[in-house]
Write an enzyme that holds these catalytic residues in place. Structure first.
Site, mmCIF file in Angstrom:
data_model
loop_
_atom_site.group_PDB
_atom_site.id
_atom_site.type_symbol
_atom_site.label_atom_id
_atom_site.label_comp_id
_atom_site.label_asym_id
_atom_site.label_seq_id
_atom_site.Cartn_x
_atom_site.Cartn_y
_atom_site.Cartn_z
ATOM 1 N N GLY A 47 0.824 -1.206 0.000
ATOM 2 C CA GLY A 47 0.000 0.000 0.000
ATOM 3 C C GLY A 47 0.851 1.245 0.000
ATOM 4 O O GLY A 47 0.563 2.194 0.724
ATOM 5 N N HIS A 48 1.898 1.234 -0.831
ATOM 6 C CA HIS A 48 2.781 2.395 -0.926
ATOM 7 C C HIS A 48 3.633 2.293 -2.198
ATOM 8 O O HIS A 48 3.620 1.273 -2.883
ATOM 9 C CB HIS A 48 3.694 2.495 0.302
ATOM 10 C CG HIS A 48 4.598 1.317 0.489
ATOM 11 N ND1 HIS A 48 4.250 0.268 1.310
ATOM 12 C CD2 HIS A 48 5.806 1.019 -0.030
ATOM 13 C CE1 HIS A 48 5.221 -0.625 1.277
ATOM 14 N NE2 HIS A 48 6.174 -0.206 0.468
ATOM 15 N N ALA A 49 4.363 3.358 -2.467
ATOM 16 C CA ALA A 49 5.356 3.395 -3.548
ATOM 17 C C ALA A 49 6.639 3.940 -2.946
ATOM 18 O O ALA A 49 6.642 4.471 -1.829
ATOM 19 C CB ALA A 49 4.876 4.293 -4.688
#
Length: 133
Positions: A47-49
């Site tokens: 749930g991130h980059a």
């Protein structure tokens, strides 16, 4: 660079198989190794980059789905072979879902943990991609 599956060398033997990840397998120097396990049913990870970090994910045991978004398109890759890894470059949103019972996700990272490297909100990720175009 786009996400891609990379075959990990596999040495087959009647006593069991062996796979080796060496410097030729992943296109970056590994600075951090961690793994996800005992993930409860229905839980999601990721749930991130990342702004700078690259990752290489391997399903050491079991299976899970990796949802990727490059700012324009979403794709899903199922990892379920310990001799295959997913290279995720910088600037790609990732979510890991649908862990099977007993799944273990190995992650090789190009950088040590640095909170400032994370983009944790999807809307911020999309804004960052629009600013780069």
């Amino acid at each position: 660079m786009t996400p891609k599956l990379i075959q990990i060398p596999k040495i087959e033997d009647r006593r069991g198989n062996l796979s080796v990840i060496e410097k030729e397998t992943v296109p970056f120097e590994v600075k951090r190794v961690y793994y996800l396990y005992d993930v409860p049913a229905g839980a999601e990870r990721g749930g991130h980059a990342h702004k700078n970090l690259k990752q290489f994910l391997v399903a050491l045991s079991g299976s899970f789905d990796v949802f990727l978004h490059d700012g324009k398109q979403e794709s899903k890759i199922t990892l379920n072979k310990p001799y295959e890894g997913l290279l995720i470059p910088t600037g790609v949103w990732r979510e890991i879902k649908n862990f099977s019972s007993g799944a273990v996700c190995l992650v090789l990272a190009s950088e040590v943990f640095e909170e400032g490297d994370y983009i944790r909100e999807f809307d911020d990720f999309l804004k960052s991609k629009n600013n780069c175009v």
